[in-house]
Design an enzyme around this catalytic site. Structure first.
Site, PDB file in Angstrom:
ATOM      1  N   TYR A  39      73.800  49.272  58.621  1.00 33.85           N
ATOM      2  CA  TYR A  39      74.191  48.131  57.791  1.00 33.85           C
ATOM      3  C   TYR A  39      75.159  47.251  58.574  1.00 33.85           C
ATOM      4  O   TYR A  39      75.787  47.704  59.534  1.00 33.85           O
ATOM      5  CB  TYR A  39      74.835  48.634  56.495  1.00 33.85           C
ATOM      6  CG  TYR A  39      74.772  47.654  55.347  1.00 33.85           C
ATOM      7  CD1 TYR A  39      73.553  47.196  54.873  1.00 33.85           C
ATOM      8  CD2 TYR A  39      75.932  47.178  54.745  1.00 33.85           C
ATOM      9  CE1 TYR A  39      73.482  46.307  53.815  1.00 33.85           C
ATOM     10  CE2 TYR A  39      75.877  46.286  53.688  1.00 33.85           C
ATOM     11  CZ  TYR A  39      74.642  45.855  53.225  1.00 33.85           C
ATOM     12  OH  TYR A  39      74.579  44.969  52.178  1.00 33.85           O
ATOM     13  N   ASN A 112      73.535  44.088  42.156  1.00 34.45           N
ATOM     14  CA  ASN A 112      72.197  43.561  41.863  1.00 34.45           C
ATOM     15  C   ASN A 112      72.155  42.353  40.924  1.00 34.45           C
ATOM     16  O   ASN A 112      71.530  41.345  41.262  1.00 34.45           O
ATOM     17  CB  ASN A 112      71.285  44.681  41.365  1.00 34.45           C
ATOM     18  CG  ASN A 112      71.040  45.737  42.431  1.00 34.45           C
ATOM     19  OD1 ASN A 112      71.079  45.433  43.625  1.00 34.45           O
ATOM     20  ND2 ASN A 112      70.789  46.967  42.036  1.00 34.45           N
ATOM     21  N   GLY A 231      66.453  41.316  51.769  1.00 32.97           N
ATOM     22  CA  GLY A 231      66.275  42.713  52.148  1.00 32.97           C
ATOM     23  C   GLY A 231      65.025  42.830  52.994  1.00 32.97           C
ATOM     24  O   GLY A 231      64.246  41.877  53.078  1.00 32.97           O
ATOM     25  N   MET A 233      62.667  45.960  53.173  1.00 35.53           N
ATOM     26  CA  MET A 233      62.300  47.357  52.923  1.00 35.53           C
ATOM     27  C   MET A 233      61.119  47.839  53.766  1.00 35.53           C
ATOM     28  O   MET A 233      60.992  49.025  54.045  1.00 35.53           O
ATOM     29  CB  MET A 233      62.049  47.560  51.436  1.00 35.53           C
ATOM     30  CG  MET A 233      63.367  47.553  50.662  1.00 35.53           C
ATOM     31  SD  MET A 233      63.173  47.160  48.932  1.00 35.53           S
ATOM     32  CE  MET A 233      62.508  48.689  48.327  1.00 35.53           C
ATOM     33  N   PHE A 255      70.027  35.569  52.131  1.00 31.45           N
ATOM     34  CA  PHE A 255      71.155  35.753  51.209  1.00 31.45           C
ATOM     35  C   PHE A 255      71.701  37.170  51.333  1.00 31.45           C
ATOM     36  O   PHE A 255      70.947  38.143  51.380  1.00 31.45           O
ATOM     37  CB  PHE A 255      70.745  35.499  49.758  1.00 31.45           C
ATOM     38  CG  PHE A 255      71.910  35.632  48.806  1.00 31.45           C
ATOM     39  CD1 PHE A 255      72.834  34.602  48.697  1.00 31.45           C
ATOM     40  CD2 PHE A 255      72.113  36.791  48.073  1.00 31.45           C
ATOM     41  CE1 PHE A 255      73.946  34.729  47.856  1.00 31.45           C
ATOM     42  CE2 PHE A 255      73.221  36.933  47.237  1.00 31.45           C
ATOM     43  CZ  PHE A 255      74.130  35.893  47.132  1.00 31.45           C
TER      44      PHE A 255
END
Length: 320
Positions: A39, A112, A231, A233, A255
């Site tokens: 991360y 979220n 993201g 994934m 974002f």
């Protein structure tokens, strides 16, 4: 395993500190990425995991002005370390939230729903009747997008991976207010045209997958529309046909909630108005916590394993 459950002494309460009893904290994909070291923000080790959750204030230092015992608080930024029963934190690391909302809503509020809210508000000016397309629509962000959009009169086209229990998932997302739920395979089919008989093509696409799914989603975006990536994934790059840039002038943006919070650290009004709006939706029953599985802290290993399984449709929440 990188994890151990440890008993620590609670730190001394200084003048600007707040002693918090944690109530509940979810396990999010970003928490796992932080632990794996992949991360963009990494805590110095040894560290307590968890970036999100809700706690109750037990005691405050004598210079603390905004909080009092009994208040509920959530993290103001990333890296608080919420997977613990108690902690002592500087006042500015905490945000007060109303204690009349369900505990699981408060525990899952700071990442979220905020991400969903900002992406719907900050990139395109959407009016009632407009539409949005998103992939990984069953994720925590996806579920929040469906509900916030529904409350604003915005239509959602929700893309999910095909799976054994697909009808059950479709039913659940429709119950949240989804207008259309389709599989990634459907994105390529001529039947997509039927959807756009009743709703306009989306001006906004929200992507947290990458790879083929994203390229297919982009095809349905209006000219001059925006795709926001938050993201990856599929761990694959975002591929964009040259024609989409030249002939449709699509915009690609990114974002990251952590960055947004850093950028708006001095702008308490914007943060407060977003939190108010989200809490109002929660009180009206228009925004619920994502599908959750509640796990006692001592069973954290099972909760971490469950989070890493494919096709996860339930968020693991540690009860503290």
């Amino acid at each position: 395993s990188l994890f151990r459950l440890k008993d620590l002494e609670v730190a001394e309460l200084r003048d600007s500190d707040v002693h918090v009893k944690m109530l509940a904290a979810p396990i999010n994909p970003a928490d796992i990425n932080m632990i794996q070291g992949t991360y963009a923000v990494l805590s110095p080790l040894p560290a307590v995991g968890g970036n999100e959750g809700v706690g109750e204030v037990l005691e405050v230092g004598r210079r603390v002005a905004t909080l009092k015992p009994g208040d509920w608080v959530i993290p103001a930024g990333t890296g608080l370390g919420t997977w613990r029963t108690q902690g002592v934190f500087p006042e500015e690391m905490l945000l007060k939230v109303p204690s009349d909302i369900p505990v699981l809503c408060a525990a899952t509020l700071s990442v979220n729903p905020c991400t969903a809210y900002r992406m719907l508000a900050d990139f395109e000016t959407l009016a009632p009747g407009d539409s949005v397309i998103q992939n990984a629509a069953n994720s925590g962000v996806g579920q929040a997008v469906i509900q916030i959009a529904k409350a604003s009169g915005i239509k959602t086209i929700n893309v999910v991976r095909d799976r054994p229990d697909l009808p059950k998932l479709v039913e659940r997302l429709m119950a949240l207010g989804a207008d259309h739920v389709i599989t990634e395979e459907m994105l390529r089919k001529p039947e997509m045209k039927d959807i756009f008989k009743s709703i306009p093509k989306p001006r906004l696409a929200l992507n947290c997958v990458g790879g083929k799914s994203t390229t297919e989603m982009l095809r349905h975006l209006q000219p001059k529309g925006t795709m926001v990536t938050y993201g990856g994934m599929a761990k694959q790059p975002v591929m964009v046909p040259v024609s989409a840039f030249i002939f449709r002038d699509v915009r690609l943006r990114g974002f990251w909630m952590t960055q947004w919070k850093k950028d708006h650290a001095q702008d308490q009004e914007t943060l407060a108005s977003m939190m108010d709006a989200l809490c109002q939706l929660i009180r009206r029953g228009q925004l619920t916590a994502p599908a959750c599985t509640e796990v006692p802290l001592q069973d954290y290993k099972a909760a971490l394993e469950a989070t890493m399984k494919p096709f996860t449709s339930s968020k693991q929440i540690l009860l503290l």
